[in-house]
Design a protein around this motif. Sequence first.
Motif, PDB file in Angstrom:
ATOM      1  N   LEU A 156      35.303  58.828  43.967  1.00 40.40           N
ATOM      2  CA  LEU A 156      36.511  58.062  43.417  1.00 40.40           C
ATOM      3  C   LEU A 156      36.517  57.956  41.936  1.00 40.40           C
ATOM      4  CD1 LEU A 156      36.917  55.219  46.017  1.00 40.40           C
ATOM      5  CD2 LEU A 156      38.301  57.254  45.794  1.00 40.40           C
ATOM      6  N   TYR A 157      35.294  57.594  41.408  1.00 46.28           N
ATOM      7  CA  TYR A 157      35.270  57.630  39.785  1.00 46.28           C
ATOM      8  C   TYR A 157      35.392  58.978  39.048  1.00 46.28           C
ATOM      9  CZ  TYR A 157      32.480  53.442  39.609  1.00 46.28           C
ATOM     10  OH  TYR A 157      31.966  51.827  39.939  1.00 46.28           O
ATOM     11  N   ALA A 158      34.714  60.133  39.767  1.00 48.45           N
ATOM     12  CA  ALA A 158      35.083  61.581  39.252  1.00 48.45           C
ATOM     13  C   ALA A 158      36.415  61.953  39.499  1.00 48.45           C
ATOM     14  CB  ALA A 158      34.115  62.386  40.422  1.00 48.45           C
ATOM     15  N   TYR A 159      37.199  61.302  40.433  1.00 48.06           N
ATOM     16  CA  TYR A 159      38.615  61.762  40.956  1.00 48.06           C
ATOM     17  C   TYR A 159      39.406  61.012  39.613  1.00 48.06           C
ATOM     18  CZ  TYR A 159      43.329  62.481  43.070  1.00 48.06           C
ATOM     19  OH  TYR A 159      44.595  62.570  43.021  1.00 48.06           O
TER      20      TYR A 159
ATOM     21  N   GLY B 234      41.446  63.716  32.352  1.00 54.22           N
ATOM     22  CA  GLY B 234      40.813  64.849  31.497  1.00 54.22           C
ATOM     23  C   GLY B 234      39.576  64.690  30.931  1.00 54.22           C
ATOM     24  N   CYS B 235      38.761  63.866  31.669  1.00 56.49           N
ATOM     25  CA  CYS B 235      37.316  63.355  31.041  1.00 56.49           C
ATOM     26  C   CYS B 235      36.492  64.308  31.824  1.00 56.49           C
ATOM     27  CB  CYS B 235      37.372  61.902  31.167  1.00 56.49           C
ATOM     28  SG  CYS B 235      38.310  61.026  30.407  1.00 56.49           S
ATOM     29  N   THR B 236      35.425  64.883  31.152  1.00 61.95           N
ATOM     30  CA  THR B 236      34.273  65.509  31.879  1.00 61.95           C
ATOM     31  C   THR B 236      33.629  64.473  32.720  1.00 61.95           C
ATOM     32  OG1 THR B 236      34.147  67.185  30.048  1.00 61.95           O
ATOM     33  CG2 THR B 236      32.001  66.619  31.303  1.00 61.95           C
ATOM     34  N   TYR B 237      33.118  65.038  33.838  1.00 65.09           N
ATOM     35  CA  TYR B 237      32.509  64.348  34.789  1.00 65.09           C
ATOM     36  C   TYR B 237      31.026  64.694  35.260  1.00 65.09           C
ATOM     37  CZ  TYR B 237      31.185  60.713  38.538  1.00 65.09           C
ATOM     38  OH  TYR B 237      30.785  60.018  39.036  1.00 65.09           O
ATOM     39  N   ILE B 238      30.109  63.961  34.675  1.00 67.09           N
ATOM     40  CA  ILE B 238      28.764  64.497  35.120  1.00 67.09           C
ATOM     41  C   ILE B 238      27.993  63.636  36.219  1.00 67.09           C
ATOM     42  CG2 ILE B 238      26.464  64.890  34.010  1.00 67.09           C
ATOM     43  CD1 ILE B 238      28.035  65.143  31.375  1.00 67.09           C
ATOM     44  N   ASN B 239      27.453  64.363  37.122  1.00 69.21           N
ATOM     45  CA  ASN B 239      26.601  63.553  38.186  1.00 69.21           C
ATOM     46  C   ASN B 239      24.956  63.820  38.125  1.00 69.21           C
ATOM     47  OD1 ASN B 239      25.894  62.286  40.524  1.00 69.21           O
ATOM     48  ND2 ASN B 239      26.153  64.199  41.766  1.00 69.21           N
ATOM     49  N   GLY B 240      24.500  62.562  37.718  1.00 73.70           N
ATOM     50  CA  GLY B 240      23.047  62.338  37.432  1.00 73.70           C
ATOM     51  C   GLY B 240      22.248  62.016  38.691  1.00 73.70           C
ATOM     52  N   SER B 241      22.945  61.974  40.039  1.00 70.28           N
ATOM     53  CA  SER B 241      22.273  61.634  41.085  1.00 70.28           C
ATOM     54  C   SER B 241      22.417  62.853  42.011  1.00 70.28           C
ATOM     55  CB  SER B 241      22.918  60.260  41.664  1.00 70.28           C
ATOM     56  OG  SER B 241      22.481  59.258  40.962  1.00 70.28           O
ATOM     57  N   PRO B 242      21.732  62.736  43.232  1.00 71.04           N
ATOM     58  CA  PRO B 242      21.714  63.860  44.107  1.00 71.04           C
ATOM     59  C   PRO B 242      22.627  64.016  45.349  1.00 71.04           C
ATOM     60  CG  PRO B 242      20.253  62.098  44.924  1.00 71.04           C
ATOM     61  CD  PRO B 242      20.966  61.815  43.415  1.00 71.04           C
TER      62      PRO B 242
ATOM     63  N   GLU C 250      41.866  52.603  28.267  1.00 70.53           N
ATOM     64  CA  GLU C 250      41.633  51.139  27.349  1.00 70.53           C
ATOM     65  C   GLU C 250      40.483  51.427  26.537  1.00 70.53           C
ATOM     66  OE1 GLU C 250      39.535  47.877  28.710  1.00 70.53           O
ATOM     67  OE2 GLU C 250      41.017  46.475  28.356  1.00 70.53           O
ATOM     68  N   PHE C 251      39.363  52.085  27.113  1.00 70.23           N
ATOM     69  CA  PHE C 251      38.243  52.542  26.112  1.00 70.23           C
ATOM     70  C   PHE C 251      38.524  53.486  25.052  1.00 70.23           C
ATOM     71  CE2 PHE C 251      33.923  53.193  24.903  1.00 70.23           C
ATOM     72  CZ  PHE C 251      33.380  54.460  24.997  1.00 70.23           C
ATOM     73  N   ARG C 252      39.228  54.457  25.423  1.00 74.33           N
ATOM     74  CA  ARG C 252      39.693  55.578  24.548  1.00 74.33           C
ATOM     75  C   ARG C 252      40.557  55.034  23.314  1.00 74.33           C
ATOM     76  NH1 ARG C 252      40.686  61.041  26.109  1.00 74.33           N
ATOM     77  NH2 ARG C 252      41.402  60.261  28.248  1.00 74.33           N
ATOM     78  N   ASN C 253      41.617  54.018  23.747  1.00 71.82           N
ATOM     79  CA  ASN C 253      42.621  53.403  22.762  1.00 71.82           C
ATOM     80  C   ASN C 253      41.522  52.528  21.726  1.00 71.82           C
ATOM     81  OD1 ASN C 253      44.468  55.123  23.834  1.00 71.82           O
ATOM     82  ND2 ASN C 253      45.311  53.385  25.212  1.00 71.82           N
ATOM     83  N   GLN C 254      40.826  51.602  22.379  1.00 70.92           N
ATOM     84  CA  GLN C 254      40.165  50.544  21.667  1.00 70.92           C
ATOM     85  C   GLN C 254      39.495  51.194  20.675  1.00 70.92           C
ATOM     86  OE1 GLN C 254      37.110  48.720  24.235  1.00 70.92           O
ATOM     87  NE2 GLN C 254      36.369  47.356  22.447  1.00 70.92           N
ATOM     88  N   TRP C 255      38.727  52.271  20.786  1.00 67.74           N
ATOM     89  CA  TRP C 255      37.821  53.050  19.658  1.00 67.74           C
ATOM     90  C   TRP C 255      38.556  54.042  18.959  1.00 67.74           C
ATOM     91  CZ3 TRP C 255      33.454  50.478  18.189  1.00 67.74           C
ATOM     92  CH2 TRP C 255      32.917  49.480  18.913  1.00 67.74           C
ATOM     93  N   LYS C 256      39.747  54.414  19.362  1.00 66.19           N
ATOM     94  CA  LYS C 256      40.155  55.594  18.924  1.00 66.19           C
ATOM     95  C   LYS C 256      39.521  56.854  19.136  1.00 66.19           C
ATOM     96  CE  LYS C 256      43.238  53.142  15.572  1.00 66.19           C
ATOM     97  NZ  LYS C 256      42.741  51.535  16.165  1.00 66.19           N
ATOM     98  N   LEU C 257      39.132  57.002  20.183  1.00 62.89           N
ATOM     99  CA  LEU C 257      38.263  58.259  20.614  1.00 62.89           C
ATOM    100  C   LEU C 257      39.098  59.581  20.794  1.00 62.89           C
ATOM    101  CD1 LEU C 257      36.095  56.298  23.159  1.00 62.89           C
ATOM    102  CD2 LEU C 257      35.538  56.836  21.073  1.00 62.89           C
ATOM    103  N   ASP C 258      38.545  60.592  20.385  1.00 62.10           N
ATOM    104  CA  ASP C 258      39.141  61.956  20.677  1.00 62.10           C
ATOM    105  C   ASP C 258      38.821  62.401  22.058  1.00 62.10           C
ATOM    106  OD1 ASP C 258      39.949  62.121  17.992  1.00 62.10           O
ATOM    107  OD2 ASP C 258      37.898  62.449  17.199  1.00 62.10           O
ATOM    108  N   GLU C 259      37.630  62.147  22.471  1.00 62.50           N
ATOM    109  CA  GLU C 259      36.878  62.316  24.024  1.00 62.50           C
ATOM    110  C   GLU C 259      36.256  61.444  24.741  1.00 62.50           C
ATOM    111  OE1 GLU C 259      38.415  66.546  23.308  1.00 62.50           O
ATOM    112  OE2 GLU C 259      37.860  65.347  25.171  1.00 62.50           O
ATOM    113  N   VAL C 260      36.352  61.444  25.825  1.00 64.27           N
ATOM    114  CA  VAL C 260      35.583  60.435  26.702  1.00 64.27           C
ATOM    115  C   VAL C 260      35.141  61.279  27.774  1.00 64.27           C
ATOM    116  CG1 VAL C 260      35.443  58.514  28.287  1.00 64.27           C
ATOM    117  CG2 VAL C 260      36.878  58.433  26.237  1.00 64.27           C
ATOM    118  N   ILE C 261      33.554  61.122  27.939  1.00 66.59           N
ATOM    119  CA  ILE C 261      32.832  61.746  28.959  1.00 66.59           C
ATOM    120  C   ILE C 261      32.212  60.618  29.955  1.00 66.59           C
ATOM    121  CG2 ILE C 261      30.725  62.973  29.651  1.00 66.59           C
ATOM    122  CD1 ILE C 261      30.965  64.586  27.031  1.00 66.59           C
ATOM    123  N   VAL C 262      32.431  60.867  31.288  1.00 65.42           N
ATOM    124  CA  VAL C 262      32.093  59.758  32.351  1.00 65.42           C
ATOM    125  C   VAL C 262      30.796  60.479  32.776  1.00 65.42           C
ATOM    126  CG1 VAL C 262      32.537  58.601  34.344  1.00 65.42           C
ATOM    127  CG2 VAL C 262      34.439  58.967  32.550  1.00 65.42           C
TER     128      VAL C 262
END
Length: 525
Positions: free
Chosen positions: A255-258, A264-272, A204-216
């Motif tokens: 679950l978020y990362a899965y 197809g979104c890059t997932y980055i973990n800022g916690s330990p 929904e976020f990708r379509n709402q803003w017509k994004l090429d990429e989304v990173i979580v």
Amino acid sequence: MQVVVNSPNVEYTNKYIISKYDYQYVEAQKEESSIAVNTLTEKLMFRTQRKVPKLGVMLVGWGGNNGASFTAALIANKLKLSWTTRKGNQDANWFGSVTQASTVRIADEVHVPMSHLLPIVDPNNLIIDGWDISALDLAAALKRSEVFPPDLVEVLKPHMEKRKPRAAIFNQDYVAENQKSRADNVLNGSKLDQVKTIMDDIEEFRNQWKLDEVIVLWTATTERFTSIVEGINDTAENLSKAIKSNYKDISPSTLYAYAAISKGCTYINGSPQNTFVPGLIELAEEKKVFIAGDDFKSGQTKLKSVLVDFLVSAGIKPVSIVSYNHLGNNDGRNLSAPEQFRSKEISKSNVVDDMVASNSILYKPGEKPDHVVVIKYVPYVGDSKRAMDEYISEIMMGGHNTLVIHNTCEDSLLAAPLILDLVLLAELFSRIEVKKLESEDAEYTKLHPVLSVLSYLCKAPLVPKGTPIVNSLFRQRACIENILRACTGLPPETNMTLEHKVPFLMSQTAYEEPQSKKVKLENGK
Ligand SMILES: NC(=O)c1ccc[n+]([C@@H]2O[C@H](COP(=O)([O-])OP(=O)(O)OC[C@H]3O[C@@H](n4cnc5c(N)ncnc54)[C@H](O)[C@@H]3O)[C@@H](O)[C@H]2O)c1
Ligand SMILES: O=P([O-])([O-])O[C@@H]1[C@@H](O)[C@H](O)[C@@H](O)[C@H](O)[C@@H]1O
């Protein structure tokens, strides 16, 4: 203003920057009384897509101190805001961001912003969204964080109050009991239902803003570690089955990362916490989706990865390192619980291992400095973390050197710039491909899905299986810089500057010393 390199090894097409690069490295094999060394050269071609995508970032924990501060900084910089402080006017900036506020040396006295080496997303064009177990809108979350001065919070309010975090996946078993009161914006249903909702949110976020990429990117509360269980989270297939069977011990962060990787979104973990269980890493590798982490390297640990590098590489032997800090934000409140502190203690404690292991003159096999990490929760100081470190080292002939460091900072203002760098660099590296020069039919390939090039920003770098972990901060930074230089057609920064040491390489024109270096003689000359 992007750097353009005039070289027969660099080609600028409409679509790509293509550079030929001789990558030289060494393989060494320790033998009984010698080391067998092979120097190798790989003739490579780097290809960087010049078109910068329309990029969205979805923060897990959007309403937290880091998420709210990052959002505020994005808006304040885009609007070029300034505000009054006790010391006078303060302009918005991105200090602490290596892409926005650091430079690289191109030649003598010529330094350019790192962001000018290759086309990179402009932070002002970033679109932001996210999830939080707390329903507070971002203006209220910023006020709650007590990181920014009230008049700036007020100025930002109209730009933030309409931004509301999406309902989040919550599992009390993974965070401190004291986090329960915050959870008024949570998803119900099975784990599979929750994963599907997160995937729908991304779409929904990708379509709402017509994004090429989304990173979580996860900047939510530190979770306890998850057990690695054969048949449950050891492979991608088993993890998928476990989610579908609603297996209990799968963390919200996994679950978020899965969900992100599945979209197809890059997932980055800022916690330990160990979000990246083996099954998730396998899924990312199968889908060729970038993952990176763990735990923002923002303050006490960042300094440690410089100090220990300096000491050990100077032949000085750290023998005792004690890192204490107290803070009063919600992060500190969560870390006051043993299992959540343990996650942080692990990520903060392993940062010296590579540097210690590199010097067998100082350390016997397996010998390490005493290393203690203490974190205490003191509500009064809020986000203003007080860190106190003591480094005791052995110096020559039985002498000792003791460094005592006191470090006070708004913890979230150290972390927020790293969120920007993680997102922008992950996106940039997704546009870089490599192939062997000689083999005609060779296909260009991206970097390994486990994006270890982002180690500079992480306390506990996630690296591809079987590859070494580097924690030394300046080696990590040099890795990023030299890959970007290679893509630009610039040689690596070797710091040899033979052009100033070898007579036949020294330029005929005298080197013009900067004015500041000139010493005025008494007679005014
Ligand atoms: N300097 C730093 O601030 C720093 C450095 C390194 C790592 N970190 C890590 O970054 C994380 C965030 O730090 P912070 O200071 O912003 O903490 P914070 O507690 O202020 O923010 C975390 C946010 O995550 C939300 N949340 C918790 N569980 C969630 C879930 N399952 N789904 C969605 N949202 C959830 C919380 O409601 C909160 O708003 C922590 O794990 C911290 O250890 C922070
Ligand atoms: O980055 P750093 O200063 O080494 O480590 C910090 C810890 O000291 C702090 O207690 C914690 O709240 C932050 O999340 C961060 O992890």
